[in-house]
Scaffold this motif. Sequence first.
Motif, PDB file in Angstrom:
ATOM      1  N   UNK A   1       1.951  -0.695  -4.020  1.00 15.15           N
ATOM      2  CA  UNK A   1       2.124  -0.029  -2.722  1.00 15.15           C
ATOM      3  C   UNK A   1       2.697   1.370  -2.894  1.00 15.15           C
ATOM      4  N   UNK A   2       3.712   1.499  -3.736  1.00 14.78           N
ATOM      5  CA  UNK A   2       4.298   2.818  -3.966  1.00 14.78           C
ATOM      6  C   UNK A   2       3.299   3.711  -4.696  1.00 14.78           C
ATOM      7  N   UNK A   3       2.569   3.142  -5.621  1.00  8.90           N
ATOM      8  CA  UNK A   3       1.540   3.911  -6.326  1.00  8.90           C
ATOM      9  C   UNK A   3       0.532   4.468  -5.318  1.00  8.90           C
ATOM     10  N   UNK A   4       0.151   3.662  -4.326  1.00 11.78           N
ATOM     11  CA  UNK A   4      -0.796   4.120  -3.300  1.00 11.78           C
ATOM     12  C   UNK A   4      -0.223   5.288  -2.503  1.00 11.78           C
ATOM     13  N   UNK A   5       1.058   5.208  -2.126  1.00  6.17           N
ATOM     14  CA  UNK A   5       1.693   6.314  -1.392  1.00  6.17           C
ATOM     15  C   UNK A   5       1.738   7.578  -2.252  1.00  6.17           C
ATOM     16  N   UNK A   6       2.100   7.417  -3.515  1.00  8.74           N
ATOM     17  CA  UNK A   6       2.189   8.572  -4.418  1.00  8.74           C
ATOM     18  C   UNK A   6       0.807   9.186  -4.628  1.00  8.74           C
ATOM     19  N   UNK A   7      -0.190   8.342  -4.901  1.00  8.28           N
ATOM     20  CA  UNK A   7      -1.548   8.850  -5.123  1.00  8.28           C
ATOM     21  C   UNK A   7      -2.099   9.580  -3.900  1.00  8.28           C
ATOM     22  N   UNK A   8      -1.740   9.084  -2.709  1.00 10.14           N
ATOM     23  CA  UNK A   8      -2.212   9.704  -1.470  1.00 10.14           C
ATOM     24  C   UNK A   8      -1.358  10.910  -1.074  1.00 10.14           C
ATOM     25  N   UNK A   9      -0.317  11.154  -1.866  1.00 11.42           N
ATOM     26  CA  UNK A   9       0.621  12.248  -1.569  1.00 11.42           C
ATOM     27  C   UNK A   9       1.197  12.134  -0.165  1.00 11.42           C
ATOM     28  N   UNK A  10       1.559  10.891   0.177  1.00 14.93           N
ATOM     29  CA  UNK A  10       2.193  10.653   1.471  1.00 14.93           C
ATOM     30  C   UNK A  10       3.697  10.730   1.281  1.00 14.93           C
ATOM     31  N   UNK A  11       4.292  11.763   1.772  1.00 15.53           N
ATOM     32  CA  UNK A  11       5.740  11.899   1.818  1.00 15.53           C
ATOM     33  C   UNK A  11       6.424  11.920   0.472  1.00 15.53           C
ATOM     34  N   UNK A  12       7.698  11.602   0.526  1.00 21.34           N
ATOM     35  CA  UNK A  12       8.557  11.603  -0.653  1.00 21.34           C
ATOM     36  C   UNK A  12       9.557  10.468  -0.515  1.00 21.34           C
ATOM     37  N   UNK A  13      10.070  10.020  -1.639  1.00 23.75           N
ATOM     38  CA  UNK A  13      11.108   8.994  -1.622  1.00 23.75           C
ATOM     39  C   UNK A  13      12.404   9.640  -1.148  1.00 23.75           C
ATOM     40  N   UNK A  14      12.883   9.224   0.003  1.00 22.96           N
ATOM     41  CA  UNK A  14      14.114   9.785   0.559  1.00 22.96           C
ATOM     42  C   UNK A  14      15.340   9.043   0.048  1.00 22.96           C
ATOM     43  N   UNK A  15      15.197   7.735  -0.183  1.00 22.36           N
ATOM     44  CA  UNK A  15      16.322   6.931  -0.663  1.00 22.36           C
ATOM     45  C   UNK A  15      15.839   5.526  -0.985  1.00 22.36           C
ATOM     46  N   UNK A  16      16.612   4.857  -1.810  1.00 19.51           N
ATOM     47  CA  UNK A  16      16.495   3.419  -1.983  1.00 19.51           C
ATOM     48  C   UNK A  16      17.865   2.876  -1.629  1.00 19.51           C
ATOM     49  N   UNK A  17      17.898   1.950  -0.708  1.00 21.00           N
ATOM     50  CA  UNK A  17      19.171   1.361  -0.311  1.00 21.00           C
ATOM     51  C   UNK A  17      19.093  -0.149  -0.458  1.00 21.00           C
ATOM     52  N   UNK A  18      20.241  -0.765  -0.545  1.00 22.26           N
ATOM     53  CA  UNK A  18      20.319  -2.213  -0.607  1.00 22.26           C
ATOM     54  C   UNK A  18      21.166  -2.716   0.533  1.00 22.26           C
ATOM     55  N   UNK A  19      20.884  -3.932   0.949  1.00 24.42           N
ATOM     56  CA  UNK A  19      21.614  -4.522   2.068  1.00 24.42           C
ATOM     57  C   UNK A  19      21.857  -5.986   1.770  1.00 24.42           C
TER      58      UNK A  19
END
Length: 148
Positions: free
Chosen positions: A41-59
């Motif tokens: 899924x992340x590979x698809x976002x990166x390949x499509x150049x959709x946005x940027x990773x703003x953060x990874x958070x845990x809950x």
Amino acid sequence: MNGPNYLERAETILAQWLGELTRPQANRINVAIEAADLLPAIHALVDARWGYLAAITGLDPGEATGALWVLYHFAEGAAVVTLQVTVPREQPVVPTIRDLIPLAGIYEQELGEVLGVGISGAPVGGRLFLPDDWPDDVYPLRKEFQPA
């Protein structure tokens, strides 16, 4: 392009992983995703150049759930897409995304140190966020943590 159009494009990119999708706000979507589907899924976002990773958070939603949540927040303009991975509380592990997004390493390090989420495929390093003498298996962002 405005927020909803960004979100429509993100939904198209993530179509095969759109299981449980919620819209907490007009410019946000949250997508529950399996840990095994995270890298594609992340590979698809990166390949499509959709946005940027703003953060990874845990809950930590609490011990009764038996789980922890790892949230990957991507932003494009005012639009935010969050990929939510639910992992078992006793052996929480997600794959590293450093090969796709090198700067994710800082967020992954934090997840390990303060929430106890293992990052498979990540290099083993020292502590960055907690003191070197911090006790092993004590995670300050878990609900059961009691400060001394």
